[in-house]
Design a protein around this motif. Structure first.
Motif, PDB file in Angstrom:
ATOM      1  N   SER A 155       0.802  -1.234   0.000  1.00 30.15           N
ATOM      2  CA  SER A 155       0.000   0.000   0.000  1.00 30.15           C
ATOM      3  C   SER A 155       0.828   1.274   0.000  1.00 30.15           C
ATOM      4  CB  SER A 155      -0.926   0.018   1.216  1.00 30.15           C
ATOM      5  OG  SER A 155      -0.187   0.215   2.416  1.00 30.15           O
ATOM      6  N   GLY A 156       2.008   1.219   0.606  1.00 33.08           N
ATOM      7  CA  GLY A 156       2.821   2.432   0.738  1.00 33.08           C
ATOM      8  C   GLY A 156       2.256   3.423   1.739  1.00 33.08           C
ATOM      9  N   LYS A 157       1.384   2.954   2.639  1.00 31.44           N
ATOM     10  CA  LYS A 157       0.742   3.838   3.606  1.00 31.44           C
ATOM     11  C   LYS A 157       0.661   3.151   4.967  1.00 31.44           C
ATOM     12  CE  LYS A 157      -2.221   5.663  -0.067  1.00 31.44           C
ATOM     13  NZ  LYS A 157      -3.613   5.761  -0.569  1.00 31.44           N
ATOM     14  N   ALA A 158       0.613   3.953   6.031  1.00 21.17           N
ATOM     15  CA  ALA A 158       0.467   3.407   7.375  1.00 21.17           C
ATOM     16  C   ALA A 158       0.068   4.530   8.326  1.00 21.17           C
ATOM     17  CB  ALA A 158       1.764   2.743   7.852  1.00 21.17           C
ATOM     18  N   LEU A 188       1.392  12.897   6.690  1.00 24.81           N
ATOM     19  CA  LEU A 188       0.625  13.969   6.060  1.00 24.81           C
ATOM     20  C   LEU A 188      -0.271  14.657   7.087  1.00 24.81           C
ATOM     21  CD1 LEU A 188      -0.342  12.187   2.728  1.00 24.81           C
ATOM     22  CD2 LEU A 188       1.413  13.938   3.061  1.00 24.81           C
ATOM     23  N   THR A 189      -0.564  13.940   8.181  1.00 21.53           N
ATOM     24  CA  THR A 189      -1.283  14.541   9.308  1.00 21.53           C
ATOM     25  C   THR A 189      -0.651  14.055  10.606  1.00 21.53           C
ATOM     26  OG1 THR A 189      -2.940  12.770   9.505  1.00 21.53           O
ATOM     27  CG2 THR A 189      -3.478  14.622   8.048  1.00 21.53           C
ATOM     28  N   ILE A 190      -0.564  14.947  11.584  1.00 15.96           N
ATOM     29  CA  ILE A 190      -0.132  14.603  12.943  1.00 15.96           C
ATOM     30  C   ILE A 190      -1.069  15.326  13.897  1.00 15.96           C
ATOM     31  CG2 ILE A 190       1.748  14.520  14.606  1.00 15.96           C
ATOM     32  CD1 ILE A 190       3.718  14.975  12.369  1.00 15.96           C
ATOM     33  N   GLY A 227       0.369   8.597   7.049  1.00  7.96           N
ATOM     34  CA  GLY A 227       1.036   9.141   5.884  1.00  7.96           C
ATOM     35  C   GLY A 227       1.584   8.074   4.973  1.00  7.96           C
ATOM     36  N   LEU A 228       2.578   8.470   4.216  1.00  6.16           N
ATOM     37  CA  LEU A 228       3.197   7.596   3.227  1.00  6.16           C
ATOM     38  C   LEU A 228       4.438   6.935   3.824  1.00  6.16           C
ATOM     39  CD1 LEU A 228       2.982  10.072   0.208  1.00  6.16           C
ATOM     40  CD2 LEU A 228       1.256   8.451   1.016  1.00  6.16           C
ATOM     41  N   THR A 229       4.818   5.797   3.266  1.00  7.45           N
ATOM     42  CA  THR A 229       5.953   5.074   3.813  1.00  7.45           C
ATOM     43  C   THR A 229       7.100   4.994   2.812  1.00  7.45           C
ATOM     44  OG1 THR A 229       5.085   2.942   3.049  1.00  7.45           O
ATOM     45  CG2 THR A 229       4.478   3.652   5.277  1.00  7.45           C
ATOM     46  N   GLU A 230       8.300   4.844   3.367  1.00 10.88           N
ATOM     47  CA  GLU A 230       9.473   4.581   2.557  1.00 10.88           C
ATOM     48  C   GLU A 230      10.378   3.638   3.339  1.00 10.88           C
ATOM     49  OE1 GLU A 230      11.202   8.428   1.956  1.00 10.88           O
ATOM     50  OE2 GLU A 230      12.350   8.360   3.833  1.00 10.88           O
TER      51      GLU A 230
END
Length: 206
Positions: free
Chosen positions: A82-85, A172-174, A102-105
């Motif tokens: 998914s590239g998200k968590a 992307l949000t905290i 947000g997005l993951t790497e």
């Protein structure tokens, strides 16, 4: 403004969410009995069903929040797909919560190698021996695998398994939540539309 000042009721004045998180985490280290860096990690599977489990935050900076895992585990495969968590920290002693998504790497090989080498020998062996998230026929089978890898790497360095590394969640949000009387809590959300954008800060209804 000092980190200590950021932990008081004026936390809503802070404009850098990473600096604010660092202040809250430092205070949690002095008040939480166990693992102030413990965090609930949420992912989603191919069917769209969510999964959540506890992991340990191992690093964070302005790029994001880092944890390590077996990439062949359930959380590993779901994040790779998914590239998200998302994460949720809850410090009960402080009556505070931080949520982020947000997005993951994948972290760099240098980062993963450095952290892996800092782990106890038993944990490094365990990274080889455990086929995480897959059926285990018996406890003996796990202990046998541990013994085999212990013998294999009895001398010299224990290399990092190719399937073991770290993810960085780039939020992307905290959202920062602080308990107040009568459930009139303080909620401050930092949000941005993309990783290249500046943060917008919004106060939310409790």
């Amino acid at each position: 403004m000092s980190e200590r000042e950021l932990t008081s009721s004026n936390f809503a004045d802070e404009t850098d969410p990473f600096r604010l998180f660092g202040a809250w985490l430092e205070e949690a280290k002095g008040s939480e009995i166990n693992d102030p860096n413990a965090v609930a990690l949420a992912t989603v599977d191919e069917a769209g069903l969510p999964n959540v489990r506890m992991v340990l935050l191992k690093d964070f900076d302005s790029r994001g929040f880092v944890f390590y895992t077996n990439f062949e585990s359930q959380k590993g495969t779901e994040i790779l797909a998914s590239g998200k968590a998302a994460m949720c920290f809850h410090w009960k002693s402080l009556r505070r919560q931080v949520r982020l998504r947000g997005l993951t790497e994948i972290v760099s090989n240098e980062e993963a190698d450095a952290y892996y080498k800092s782990r106890p020998v038993g944990s490094r062996i365990g990274a080889w021996a455990s086929k995480q998230s897959r059926p285990l026929e018996s406890r003996f089978a796990l202990e046998k695998a541990v013994a085999e890898y212990t013998a294999r790497y009895a001398l010299g360095d224990i290399p990092r398994p190719p399937h073991w590394s770290g993810f960085r969640i780039r939020p992307l949000t905290i959202e920062f939540w602080h308990d107040r009387k009568f459930r009139l809590h303080d909620r401050i959300e930092f949000r941005r539309g993309s990783l290249d954008e500046s943060w917008e800060k919004v106060r939310m209804y409790p």
